[in-house]
Design an enzyme around this catalytic site. Sequence first.
Site, PDB file in Angstrom:
ATOM      1  N   TYR A  33       0.796  -1.113  -0.028  1.00  9.47           N
ATOM      2  CA  TYR A  33       0.124   0.053   0.060  1.00  9.47           C
ATOM      3  C   TYR A  33       1.011   1.260   0.291  1.00  9.47           C
ATOM      4  O   TYR A  33       0.731   2.055  -0.776  1.00  9.47           O
ATOM      5  CB  TYR A  33      -1.028   0.055   1.073  1.00  9.47           C
ATOM      6  N   LYS A  51       1.523   4.295  -2.775  1.00  8.77           N
ATOM      7  CA  LYS A  51       1.487   5.815  -2.286  1.00  8.77           C
ATOM      8  C   LYS A  51       2.590   6.381  -2.687  1.00  8.77           C
ATOM      9  O   LYS A  51       2.366   7.643  -2.854  1.00  8.77           O
ATOM     10  CB  LYS A  51       0.905   5.806  -0.784  1.00  8.77           C
TER      11      LYS A  51
HETATM   12  N1  LIG Z   1      -7.482   6.423   6.929  1.00  8.57           N
HETATM   13  C1  LIG Z   1      -6.119   6.956   7.324  1.00  8.57           C
HETATM   14  O1  LIG Z   1      -5.438   6.883   8.347  1.00  8.57           O
HETATM   15  C2  LIG Z   1      -5.226   7.700   6.209  1.00  8.57           C
HETATM   16  C3  LIG Z   1      -5.576   7.676   4.673  1.00  8.57           C
HETATM   17  N2  LIG Z   1      -4.931   8.162   3.925  1.00  8.57           N
HETATM   18  C4  LIG Z   1      -5.391   8.282   2.584  1.00  8.57           C
HETATM   19  O2  LIG Z   1      -6.589   8.894   2.632  1.00  8.57           O
HETATM   20  C5  LIG Z   1      -7.401   8.540   1.298  1.00  8.57           C
HETATM   21  C6  LIG Z   1      -8.942   8.160   1.831  1.00  8.57           C
HETATM   22  O3  LIG Z   1      -8.680   7.049   2.951  1.00  8.57           O
HETATM   23  P1  LIG Z   1      -9.919   6.691   3.743  1.00  8.57           P
HETATM   24  O4  LIG Z   1     -11.089   7.636   3.714  1.00  8.57           O
HETATM   25  O5  LIG Z   1      -9.560   5.976   4.971  1.00  8.57           O
HETATM   26  O6  LIG Z   1     -10.221   5.448   2.765  1.00  8.57           O
HETATM   27  P2  LIG Z   1     -11.650   4.680   2.446  1.00  8.57           P
HETATM   28  O7  LIG Z   1     -11.769   3.245   1.892  1.00  8.57           O
HETATM   29  O8  LIG Z   1     -12.841   5.298   3.312  1.00  8.57           O
HETATM   30  O9  LIG Z   1     -12.202   5.532   0.794  1.00  8.57           O
HETATM   31  C7  LIG Z   1     -11.825   5.419  -0.297  1.00  8.57           C
HETATM   32  C8  LIG Z   1     -12.719   5.467  -1.387  1.00  8.57           C
HETATM   33  O10 LIG Z   1     -12.170   5.324  -2.615  1.00  8.57           O
HETATM   34  C9  LIG Z   1     -13.007   4.220  -3.363  1.00  8.57           C
HETATM   35  N3  LIG Z   1     -12.265   3.811  -4.342  1.00  8.57           N
HETATM   36  C10 LIG Z   1     -11.576   2.645  -3.930  1.00  8.57           C
HETATM   37  N4  LIG Z   1     -10.818   2.197  -5.506  1.00  8.57           N
HETATM   38  C11 LIG Z   1     -11.606   2.886  -6.410  1.00  8.57           C
HETATM   39  C12 LIG Z   1     -11.867   2.899  -7.712  1.00  8.57           C
HETATM   40  N5  LIG Z   1     -11.262   1.967  -8.481  1.00  8.57           N
HETATM   41  N6  LIG Z   1     -12.515   3.851  -8.432  1.00  8.57           N
HETATM   42  C13 LIG Z   1     -13.355   4.545  -7.606  1.00  8.57           C
HETATM   43  N7  LIG Z   1     -13.318   4.777  -6.313  1.00  8.57           N
HETATM   44  C14 LIG Z   1     -12.378   3.848  -5.561  1.00  8.57           C
HETATM   45  C15 LIG Z   1     -13.553   3.377  -2.350  1.00  8.57           C
HETATM   46  O11 LIG Z   1     -14.775   2.864  -2.496  1.00  8.57           O
HETATM   47  P3  LIG Z   1     -14.856   1.110  -1.761  1.00  8.57           P
HETATM   48  O12 LIG Z   1     -14.872   1.387  -0.240  1.00  8.57           O
HETATM   49  O13 LIG Z   1     -16.005   0.473  -2.642  1.00  8.57           O
HETATM   50  O14 LIG Z   1     -13.332   0.394  -2.132  1.00  8.57           O
HETATM   51  C16 LIG Z   1     -14.071   4.401  -1.148  1.00  8.57           C
HETATM   52  O15 LIG Z   1     -15.154   5.098  -1.297  1.00  8.57           O
HETATM   53  C17 LIG Z   1      -6.706   7.461   0.778  1.00  8.57           C
HETATM   54  O16 LIG Z   1      -6.003   7.764  -0.376  1.00  8.57           O
HETATM   55  C18 LIG Z   1      -5.638   6.672   1.735  1.00  8.57           C
HETATM   56  O17 LIG Z   1      -4.553   6.334   1.332  1.00  8.57           O
HETATM   57  C19 LIG Z   1      -3.740   8.749   4.106  1.00  8.57           C
HETATM   58  C20 LIG Z   1      -3.243   8.718   5.518  1.00  8.57           C
HETATM   59  C21 LIG Z   1      -3.985   7.951   6.572  1.00  8.57           C
HETATM   60  C1  LIG Z   2      -2.175  -3.178  17.026  1.00 10.84           C
HETATM   61  C2  LIG Z   2      -3.688  -2.822  17.042  1.00 10.84           C
HETATM   62  C3  LIG Z   2      -4.145  -2.790  18.459  1.00 10.84           C
HETATM   63  C4  LIG Z   2      -3.811  -1.447  16.441  1.00 10.84           C
HETATM   64  C5  LIG Z   2      -5.225  -0.889  16.038  1.00 10.84           C
HETATM   65  C6  LIG Z   2      -5.482   0.425  15.311  1.00 10.84           C
HETATM   66  C7  LIG Z   2      -4.747   0.069  13.806  1.00 10.84           C
HETATM   67  C8  LIG Z   2      -5.621  -0.613  13.140  1.00 10.84           C
HETATM   68  C9  LIG Z   2      -4.715   1.606  13.399  1.00 10.84           C
HETATM   69  C10 LIG Z   2      -3.545   2.263  14.264  1.00 10.84           C
HETATM   70  C11 LIG Z   2      -2.784   3.103  13.523  1.00 10.84           C
HETATM   71  C12 LIG Z   2      -3.602   3.158  12.069  1.00 10.84           C
HETATM   72  C13 LIG Z   2      -2.966   3.797  10.822  1.00 10.84           C
HETATM   73  C14 LIG Z   2      -3.363   3.116   9.690  1.00 10.84           C
HETATM   74  C15 LIG Z   2      -4.521   2.209   9.453  1.00 10.84           C
HETATM   75  C16 LIG Z   2      -5.021   1.884  11.068  1.00 10.84           C
HETATM   76  C17 LIG Z   2      -4.031   1.693  11.989  1.00 10.84           C
HETATM   77  C18 LIG Z   2      -2.746   0.741  11.617  1.00 10.84           C
HETATM   78  C19 LIG Z   2      -2.749   3.507   8.264  1.00 10.84           C
HETATM   79  C20 LIG Z   2      -1.923   2.805   7.844  1.00 10.84           C
HETATM   80  C21 LIG Z   2      -3.820   3.974   7.136  1.00 10.84           C
HETATM   81  C22 LIG Z   2      -3.404   4.208   6.088  1.00 10.84           C
HETATM   82  C23 LIG Z   2      -2.192   5.117   5.958  1.00 10.84           C
HETATM   83  O1  LIG Z   2      -1.954   6.195   4.855  1.00 10.84           O
HETATM   84  C24 LIG Z   2      -1.441   5.473   7.215  1.00 10.84           C
HETATM   85  C25 LIG Z   2      -2.087   4.892   8.400  1.00 10.84           C
HETATM   86  C26 LIG Z   2      -1.055   4.945   9.642  1.00 10.84           C
HETATM   87  C27 LIG Z   2      -1.842   4.782  11.032  1.00 10.84           C
END
Ligand SMILES: NC(=O)C1=CN([C@@H]2O[C@H](COP(=O)(O)OP(=O)(O)OC[C@H]3O[C@@H](n4cnc5c(N)ncnc54)[C@H](OP(=O)(O)O)[C@@H]3O)[C@@H](O)[C@H]2O)C=CC1
Ligand SMILES: CC(C)CCC[C@@H](C)[C@H]1CC[C@H]2C3=C(CC[C@]12C)[C@@]1(C)CCC(=O)C[C@@H]1CC3
Length: 344
Positions: free
Chosen positions: A143, A147
């Site tokens: 992943y 990115k």
């Molecule tokens: N969550 C976090 O802690 C972090 C997230 N990010 C980045 O932030 C962004 C959003 O993350 P988050 O909101 O958590 O993710 P989500 O999975 O909640 O949202 C992603 C969305 O993109 C859609 N999607 C996936 N594949 C496709 C495709 N081929 N065409 C169109 N739409 C698509 C998903 O649909 P579906 O659910 O149906 O797959 C979903 O609705 C991501 O780019 C992630 O890398 C960065 C740092 C931390």
């Molecule tokens: C070891 C477990 C008890 C931890 C449970 C929480 C984890 C699922 C989350 C803690 C830090 C989070 C995190 C992400 C996903 C969910 C956690 C691992 C990301 C990997 C999501 C996508 C990103 O771009 C970076 C995030 C870093 C922190």
Amino acid sequence: MATRSRKGKKCTVIGGCGFLGRYIVERLLEEGYTVSVFDIAKTFEDDRVKFFVGDLCQEKDLAPAISDVQTVFHCASPPPSSDDRDLFYRVNFVGTKNIISACKKAGVQKLVLTSSASVVYEGTDIKNGTEDLPYAKKPMDYYTETKVLQEKEVLAANSPEENFFTVAIRPHGIFGPRDRQLVPILVDTARAGKTKFMIGNGENLVDFTYVVNVAHGHLLAAEHLHKDSPVCGKAFHITNDEPIPFWTFMSRILEGLNYPSPKMGLPYLLIYYLAAFLQLLCLLLKPIKEIKPTFTPMRVALAGTYHYYSCQRAKQLMGYKPVVPLDEGIKLTVKGYAHLQNNN
Ligand SMILES: NC(=O)C1=CN([C@@H]2O[C@H](COP(=O)(O)OP(=O)(O)OC[C@H]3O[C@@H](n4cnc5c(N)ncnc54)[C@H](OP(=O)(O)O)[C@@H]3O)[C@@H](O)[C@H]2O)C=CC1
Ligand SMILES: CC(C)CCC[C@@H](C)[C@H]1CC[C@H]2C3=C(CC[C@]12C)[C@@]1(C)CCC(=O)C[C@@H]1CC3
């Protein structure tokens, strides 16, 4: 001028049905933007939003959704917990190149990418890391590898001579109501009795960022993205600017939902190498049985190392500051997950 003002407040959020994407949509609507959403699945209704359902891996699907808009926000990604390498490559790399190509053909002026602070993380401590840190040479999972590819592609596409401006927002540890990764996985881990111990000594500071602050950072970036702006072609960390010990944060969420929080620590390296061994075992057993370990090496590293980032660049060049303090964000999140409360 008429064309620019007509398009000025029109935008499309790719991935707008996701956790972060929907908050970006909500903020844009609050700010008076005309908003379209492009996503592979439509997951909510809103009469103010025009929805386009499609796959960003198909450039032809994108064209109708970004026609006649000034700004595209790209926050789509497969879930980081997926182990489908091909999916990550197709969506995060090839799909992002599709978006760049489609934007240029449609005359879109601004592309705001949701990247990740993890693009510089290799499983070792990062304390107040700046955007000048080099990309991870050995990303901890695929992943993250995609990115890195995605961010490089978007920032390289910044082209003032083509009136096309790009920026990458690097959030870290996004949390909040409707999150589909952090709290649900933490609760599942607690319900499985696997949060009796901390990983490490519990002192490692980490950035967790309330989702509304991340959406705010995206809109600020879009508003500062124009010809001759110092924002163009750059990456920006967006955090709550309040690093907190990883297990203090986890304990706040667990106790808020009436689950016991870990009191004792296990040696980080012991757990890390156990997780690495388990990952290898699962890989070998995959042809026989698919097992998805809770404690992957990436998650163990995130749980046991320092990883917090400076958002000074966003403060200076975009006037960023968090709109929701960490403590308030935690309270709102616990409240938003009452349905996952421990009733035992
Ligand atoms: N969550 C976090 O802690 C972090 C997230 N990010 C980045 O932030 C962004 C959003 O993350 P988050 O909101 O958590 O993710 P989500 O999975 O909640 O949202 C992603 C969305 O993109 C859609 N999607 C996936 N594949 C496709 C495709 N081929 N065409 C169109 N739409 C698509 C998903 O649909 P579906 O659910 O149906 O797959 C979903 O609705 C991501 O780019 C992630 O890398 C960065 C740092 C931390
Ligand atoms: C070891 C477990 C008890 C931890 C449970 C929480 C984890 C699922 C989350 C803690 C830090 C989070 C995190 C992400 C996903 C969910 C956690 C691992 C990301 C990997 C999501 C996508 C990103 O771009 C970076 C995030 C870093 C922190």
